[in-house]
Design a protein around this motif. Structure first.
Motif, short mmCIF file in Angstrom:
data_model
loop_
_atom_site.label_atom_id
_atom_site.label_comp_id
_atom_site.label_asym_id
_atom_site.label_seq_id
_atom_site.Cartn_x
_atom_site.Cartn_y
_atom_site.Cartn_z
N GLU B 145 8.08 29.96 127.31
CA GLU B 145 7.96 29.64 125.86
C GLU B 145 9.47 30.12 125.26
OE1 GLU B 145 4.41 30.46 123.73
OE2 GLU B 145 3.59 31.24 125.70
N SER B 146 9.43 31.05 124.24
CA SER B 146 10.98 31.18 123.56
C SER B 146 11.28 32.76 123.50
CB SER B 146 10.51 31.06 121.89
OG SER B 146 9.45 31.86 121.56
N ARG B 147 10.48 33.66 123.96
CA ARG B 147 10.99 34.79 123.89
C ARG B 147 11.98 35.21 125.14
NH1 ARG B 147 8.27 40.10 121.96
NH2 ARG B 147 10.61 40.55 122.21
N ALA B 148 13.16 36.08 124.83
CA ALA B 148 14.03 36.16 125.93
C ALA B 148 13.69 37.55 126.86
CB ALA B 148 15.39 36.68 125.20
N THR B 149 13.94 37.46 128.05
CA THR B 149 13.71 38.51 128.98
C THR B 149 14.52 39.96 128.50
OG1 THR B 149 14.21 37.05 130.97
CG2 THR B 149 14.22 39.27 131.31
N MET B 150 15.65 39.97 127.82
CA MET B 150 16.11 41.07 127.25
C MET B 150 15.38 41.88 126.63
SD MET B 150 19.46 42.03 128.12
CE MET B 150 20.79 42.97 127.68
N THR B 151 14.50 41.17 125.81
CA THR B 151 13.77 41.99 124.69
C THR B 151 12.10 42.01 125.09
OG1 THR B 151 12.88 40.06 123.36
CG2 THR B 151 15.17 41.40 122.92
N LEU B 152 11.79 40.93 125.75
CA LEU B 152 10.27 41.15 126.19
C LEU B 152 9.89 42.25 127.19
CD1 LEU B 152 7.67 39.78 125.78
CD2 LEU B 152 8.18 37.96 127.67
N VAL B 153 10.70 42.21 128.17
CA VAL B 153 10.59 43.18 129.29
C VAL B 153 10.53 44.60 128.54
CG1 VAL B 153 11.53 44.43 131.26
CG2 VAL B 153 11.64 42.03 130.90
N PRO B 154 11.54 45.22 127.81
CA PRO B 154 11.27 46.41 127.25
C PRO B 154 10.21 46.59 126.21
CG PRO B 154 13.47 45.64 126.59
CD PRO B 154 12.75 44.81 127.43
N GLU B 155 9.87 45.71 125.42
CA GLU B 155 8.84 45.57 124.42
C GLU B 155 7.44 45.86 125.29
OE1 GLU B 155 8.86 42.81 121.46
OE2 GLU B 155 7.05 43.65 120.39
N VAL B 156 7.14 45.10 126.31
CA VAL B 156 6.08 45.06 127.18
C VAL B 156 5.96 46.61 127.79
CG1 VAL B 156 4.72 44.12 128.99
CG2 VAL B 156 5.83 42.66 127.39
#
Lengths: 326, 326
Positions: B145-156
């Motif tokens: 999809e659209s979210r980037a690894t750089m932000t998705l990982v720390p947010e999860v």
């Protein structure tokens, strides 16, 4: 204290630049970032000479840089001369081909930072003699393109390190970096520092409307999208390759799949969007932040953001570094 | 040796999983990754039971996992029972709601890995009791999809660490990770390890066509895009939220802006695409890799890729960790 080629270049204690955010990054924010050990930037954006001069005055004696939008400079190139005459700590150009403006910046002796969104543009920036190349991923708030920070940074690093580049440019990461985890990750990927935008949008010194700042703090990264709706709504003639990342709202839900309809309705929708921006109506005007909004829990002073980011990055790197010895 | 909660869970020496790449990741590649200290996955993809059984046989006594596409399982749920009966080291489900398949996986005592592309889906995966949550950024090759690894990982990571989650799931990063820089960055972002796809697509053990592998090695990350063209060309009924990242070619240039035209021409274009895939015609069929293609310089054995990735990550973390002491 994190020492890199970026901190050596600008004599900083921390390898953090503030993003030159149009509408949010004024002289107070830029100066606060510089006083905290990084280098702050005034978001000169579309090039309003009166506003830029006011903000540089607000920064006072603290060294700060200025950011401008390359394609927009063609409408009023005198803005560049005005900014250079004020001797900023650096000039930060983004979006569009900056080639014609480089000689004047060089002649003024002002360090040149070029922000790029692809390997191809990074190569062009190196050829132009950029002192710093900012590799910006699509997760960034505001304008950008499609490549991600995670791959763009190491790919540009490899190219700069290769024998073909002939460039000594310092590489900095932008896009998705809101805390020490992002800064540490940027350093691992081969950058010499990071640009922070969205996190500083939610600083005490931010010039964004309080409602927009509250929306950015409340949002998840899932709530943002890349779109051209706000640019059409503001009647800005952005080159088609660039979109703007904002928080989704009623306005983008209505028009994202119907740009032709927005064009037909522009005489009504354009003034409505602009009025909503001034009024802080977050369901019509857009909150211009990136996916990193999902990492933000509070609004606080810029100095605290910068220091906590650096402290967290140092602690993370020390922890993983020492683990290697066991 | 890099010890994390992921290596503890599966008794690995290195926190690396191979992506279950449909068409490229067979038993030989999965077993090579597991023997190198990570955990390898057979790309069961659309669920051909004969092919999956062949590949599990090829892996032999080496523990490997199997990946399947959740939405596709509805067409042939018996495939799941077959795979579970063979006692894989883990089952890796991606794309679509896996809820109805979780009880059977639990009953079989097989560790459950759920790959997600948003915070919302990560929360759902945690509620389903996933043992591992893979947060996959849009820079990944193949579907996403659209979210980037750089932000998705720390947010999860933040959400899992919060009091509301009630989950003990181990978080792993995917998307854009092709070397030790990406692995080290993943650990800094809060992941306990990384999934590698594109880099292993270019391994000696990859089942992709030699021409596609050569194209992936030659490409820059600038050369990839997210699109639905190949899915329409293969007449796969992918849910609209997912696109597939591939290398741009003549076929995507022709149809990317004209999906209605492709639908009209499908009786000709579908068999042409499928024949091109078998023949290794990279200008018609698509090379299914991510932005990390720009970080790859050679085709080599999977074991070498895994070991070099871990060695580079360890060296980077040791270097930055020791710098903190000075």
């Amino acid at each position: 204290m994190i020492r890199t080629r970026l901190t050596d270049l600008f004599i900083l204690t921390l390898p953090i630049l503030s993003a030159p955010m149009a509408g949010a990054g004024g002289g107070a924010l830029a100066a606060a970032v510089s006083r905290a050990g990084g280098l702050g930037f005034i978001g000169g954006g579309y090039g309003d000479p009166v506003w830029i001069e006011q903000q540089m005055t607000l920064a006072g004696d603290t060294p700060v840089g200025v950011g401008l939008i390359s394609w927009k400079l063609a409408d009023n190139p005198a803005v560049l001369d005005q900014v250079l005459a004020a001797k900023p700590a650096a000039l930060f150009l983004s979006f569009g081909d900056p080639a014609e403006y480089v000689p004047a910046i060089r002649a003024a002796g002002v360090p040149l930072i070029l922000q790029v969104q692809s390997l191809r543009d990074a190569q062009h920036a190196a050829d132009l003699g950029a002192d710093v190349i900012v590799a910006q991923g699509a997760e960034a708030g505001g304008h950008g393109e499609s490549r991600a920070t995670m791959t763009l940074v190491p790919e540009v690093a490899d190219w700069l390190a290769g024998s073909g580049s002939g460039s000594e440019a310092v590489l900095v990461a932008a896009g998705g970096i809101a805390d020490g985890r992002g800064l540490a990750a940027s350093l691992m990927l081969g950058a010499e520092g990071a640009v922070m935008g969205t996190r500083l949008y939610a600083s005490d010194e931010s010039l964004a409307h309080d409602n927009m700042i509250a929306a950015s703090v409340a949002a998840s990264g899932d709530d943002s999208l890349r779109t051209s709706v706000p640019d059409m709504a503001r009647r800005l003639r952005w080159p088609g390759r660039y979109s703007v990342r904002v928080l989704k709202n009623a306005f983008t839900r209505r028009w994202q799949g119907d740009m032709a309809g927005l064009a037909d309705a522009i005489e009504v929708e354009a003034p409505r969007w602009v009025a909503a921006q001034a009024a802080g109506d977050t369901e019509v005007a857009n909150t211009i932040v990136g996916e990193a909004a999902g990492l933000i829990r509070d609004r606080c002073p810029a100095a605290q953001i910068i220091q906590e980011t650096a402290d967290q990055a140092e602690a993370l790197m020390a922890r993983f570094g020492s683990q290697e010895e066991t």
